[in-house]
Each structure stands twice: as C-alpha cells, then as structure tokens.
Write an enzyme that holds these catalytic residues in place. Structure first.
Site, PDB file in Angstrom:
ATOM      1  NE  ARG A 121      -3.490   2.454   2.573  1.00 52.82           N
ATOM      2  CZ  ARG A 121      -4.478   2.676   3.440  1.00 52.82           C
ATOM      3  NH1 ARG A 121      -4.775   1.764   4.334  1.00 52.82           N
ATOM      4  NH2 ARG A 121      -5.149   3.805   3.411  1.00 52.82           N
ATOM      5  CB  CYS A 145     -18.141   0.100  -0.052  1.00 52.95           C
ATOM      6  SG  CYS A 145     -17.133   1.583   0.198  1.00 52.95           S
ATOM      7  CG  HIS A 194     -13.856   3.489  -3.165  1.00 53.85           C
ATOM      8  ND1 HIS A 194     -12.605   3.038  -2.813  1.00 53.85           N
ATOM      9  CD2 HIS A 194     -14.669   3.148  -2.132  1.00 53.85           C
ATOM     10  CE1 HIS A 194     -12.657   2.449  -1.638  1.00 53.85           C
ATOM     11  NE2 HIS A 194     -13.901   2.500  -1.204  1.00 53.85           N
ATOM     12  CG  ASN A 240     -11.077  -1.244  -1.002  1.00 51.11           C
ATOM     13  OD1 ASN A 240     -12.206  -1.158  -1.471  1.00 51.11           O
ATOM     14  ND2 ASN A 240     -10.741  -0.698   0.155  1.00 51.11           N
ATOM     15  CE1 TYR A 266     -11.288   5.947  -1.512  1.00 49.01           C
ATOM     16  CE2 TYR A 266     -13.465   5.970  -0.516  1.00 49.01           C
ATOM     17  CZ  TYR A 266     -12.164   5.524  -0.529  1.00 49.01           C
ATOM     18  OH  TYR A 266     -11.723   4.667   0.451  1.00 49.01           O
TER      19      TYR A 266
END
Length: 421
Positions: A90, A164, A194, A144, A244
């Site tokens: 990440r 989500c 998102h 995700n 987002y």
C-alpha cells in the site's frame, strides 16, 4: 450459522467482532472462524475476539486457523478482507504514482490498478476453494478495489456481493445532522464503488420525503468541510459526492498535498503496530478507541445487515451493495458492477430503480467502468500492453506519457505479485 472471515488477522477484525456481538439477534452466529496465514497477528486478534464475545455474553464459538479449506468448510458465508502485499505494498501504491504527477491512492488511479492486479488472482483462487468445499456459501467482499474484485467473482460465477462502508458512513452522518436515528435515513446512492453520489436523502424508506435540499441548505458547510471540497461546488451539484470524488474534482490539489506529508499507509502501519500491542493485553475486552482512526467505520453494522439478508435473517431490507448492473443504469453494460441501494434476500440483491442520472455523473461512471473492464482483463490475463491500456483509459491519467511511466513503475514495484511479469 457458521461464518468465516478470510483475512481474520486484520486489525479491522475487532470492529467486525464487536458488531457480531452487539447485533447477535439480527445475525445469530454460532461459529466464527478467522483465517489468516499470519499466525502471530491471528493469535492476537483471535484472543481479543474471544474476550469481546465473552464480555458481551455471546454464546458463539470463535476459532482461528491458517488452513483456508478447513476454515471455509461448512460456512454459510465467507467474508473477504485481505490485503495482498500488506501495508508495504500500500505504501508503494500511494507513493510511486506521485513521481508522474498523478494521485497516489490505494483504490483509484495507478495505485488502485496495482492493487487490483495483485488481488484479483488471489481472491479468485480463494473463491474456487470455497466453491469446491461449500458451493452454497455466499461470498461477501470487502477487499478493495471492491468493484473490480466483485466483478471478477461474479464473472466467474460465484455467489458474491461487494460491500463498502461509504454509504453507511453517510447514513450515520446525515442522521446525526437531522436528529433522527440511522434506520430512519434511506439514501438514494448511485455510482460505482468509490465513485458514488448521494442524490437523495429520504426519511422512512425509498418512498420517503427527500430532505437532501434541507441538508445542503442547513449543513452544506459542514458536509463540504468533511469532504474537503468547496461549499459552492456542492450547491451547484445539488448532491453529496463520496469523498473519493475529491481525487477527480481536485486532483492536482490532492497531489500537492500528498507530496508534502507522510502517506496514509505509513500512518496506518503505525496505528497497526499500536493496535496489535493493545490486542495482546489480556485485560482488553472491547475494541479500542484507536481503531476508529484505522478506517472501516460501521463496517460491522453493514456486514451484519448484508449477511443477515443473504442468509434469510433480519436486518435492514434495503442495503447499498456492489452487484451486477443488469439494466439498472442503462448507460452502462449489464455486466458492470454498480453500487446502489438494493433489496437483499436469500437469492441475492435486487437493485432498486434509479431515476435518470445527470450526464455529469453518468459520463464519469461510464469512463471508469471502461477502465475497470480493462483493469480486470489485465488482472486476469496479464501483460504490459494491457496494463498500459487500463492506465490510459483511467480519467485520472489519460495521457500516454503518464501511462508509459506509470506502467513501468507499477510492474517494477509489483513484480513479486505478478505471475506474468
């Protein structure tokens, strides 16, 4: 009822356990299995999970294992919450795109594509093993990028629904501003995972009064502040975009910000170290306050409602889920995965009718859907050219020089996770 959580060693898991304990009348779990290859983390999380159940008087049994096949055997539902490559991957997703002047984020843009390429093959392998062991089990995906992963699962014929926490977060936020209970608030929520907008906020259910104009008039400044977007933009749009959408509506501003501060991955990694230390305390028998800063707020309530609906129990009959379009949004392909309100039952989710979508939102949805189609192809078939095409199609990239540079960086940083590289 038996539930299995794959990625059960996640620091998220106590949030989920707390929800299972509090909402046991909605979802009467008899056996909960936490599956994770990270033995040390799993032991810490599993110990806290058992103490939470004990404190709240939950009679269910919690077991831990690193054996996926044994863990999913006989499960009524399997929840996926894994992170291939961990926080280290990440960290890379959030940094190397910035070298090209593009947003670094774990679920959208180039970082989101990298996560999809790492994740889809692993999730499909897990799902196949679930199907061999227990073909009737529902798969609930919280991993995700949820939209792409859920589409991969559904395309392969699995009984899957994506989940989500963005919608339930808005529901709780709006309920607080309106002075009502969350169950009184029904969202007209539309988009892709998102990439969503709240186009209505109704009191009492799908046919209730739309109080979104009132919310924007009386609390627009607060909502805009939470989203880090200007109030006039919300007034002009007449809707509440997901946070987002800031990556799209204020891309260059976000890039400048990200270049001047530590990555979110670094912050989360530090929090995880603290949380795991807390979880090892035998006196701790509830989720710590620090967990609220980790992300995933209200995930447990959403997961309980969804699992209860799929397994024929109670819970809210209407839930925001990721599922096949099948004509719900006529400007998208039927096999696109959309995020909308749906009636959820043992046969799966049935999307509610969605009013005509403003072209301003529909156009962006269509472009990101095309990107997701190319991203899934790249995840399933590999190849540099497929990665390049997906990046070129993404509205946050879109220039061939950017796509070229990002393709090389993506492959270089993810080679160990890409079988074809």
């Amino acid at each position: 009822m038996k539930l299995t959580v794959v990625g059960g060693g996640s620091t998220y898991t106590p949030e989920l356990i707390d929800g299972f304990a509090r909402l046991r009348d909605t979802l009467p779990v008899e056996e909960l299995v936490l599956v994770d290859p990270a033995a040390e983390r799993l032991e810490l999380v599993g110990g806290l999970a058992r103490r939470i159940f004990a404190k709240q008087g939950h009679p269910g049994r919690i077991t831990t294992t690193d054996d996926l096949d044994a863990g999913v055997d006989g499960a009524d539902a399997v929840l996926l919450q894994l992170r291939v490559g961990g926080q280290a991957a990440r960290e890379q997703d959030e940094t190397w795109p910035l070298e090209c002047g593009c947003v670094g984020q774990e679920t959208t843009g180039a970082g989101g594509l990298a996560k999809a390429l790492r994740t889809v093959p692993v999730v499909l392998d897990i799902a196949e093993r679930v199907r061999r062991t227990n073909p009737d089990a529902w798969i609930i995906d919280f991993t995700n990028p949820v939209g792409i992963v859920t589409r991969a699962l559904l395309q392969a014929g699995h009984k899957a629904v994506g989940l989500c926490n963005v919608a339930i977060g808005f529901q709780r936020k709006f309920a607080g501003l309106l002075g009502v209970t969350p169950s009184d608030v029904h969202l007209d929520h539309v988009g892709l995972n998102h990439l969503t907008w709240e186009t209505g906020v109704r009191l009492g259910g799908p046919e209730g009064e739309d109080v979104l104009p009132k919310l924007l008039t009386e609390h627009g400044g607060t909502i805009a502040g939470d989203l880090h977007l200007p109030r006039p933009l919300l007034d002009l749009l007449g809707v509440v975009p997901s946070y987002y959408l800031r990556y799209f509506y204020a891309h260059d501003e976000v890039v400048r910000e990200l270049r001047t501060k530590p990555s979110r991955a670094a912050e989360v990694a530090q929090m995880e170290r603290q949380l795991l230390q807390m979880y090892g305390d035998p006196a701790l028998d509830e989720k710590p306050e620090l967990l609220a800063k980790r992300g995933g707020a209200y995930y447990s309530e959403a997961a309980v409602d969804l699992a209860a609906g799929l397994l024929g129990g109670g819970g809210n009959p209407y839930q925001v889920v990721n599922t096949l379009n099948r004509g719900t949004l006529p400007f998208l392909p039927d096999d696109a995965v959309i995020e909308v309100q749906a009636a959820v039952g043992p046969k799966g989710p049935t999307p509610l009718a969605v009013p005509a979508v403003d072209p301003l939102f529909a156009g962006l949805m269509a472009q990101v859907t095309a990107y997701e189609d190319l991203a899934l192809t790249a995840a399933l078939r590999g190849g540099r050219d497929r990665v390049f095409k997906a990046l070129l199609a993404h509205p946050l990239i879109g220039q061939y020089e950017y796509a070229e540079g990002l393709t090389d960086r993506l492959i270089a940083h993810n080679r160990e996770h890409l079988a074809w590289a």
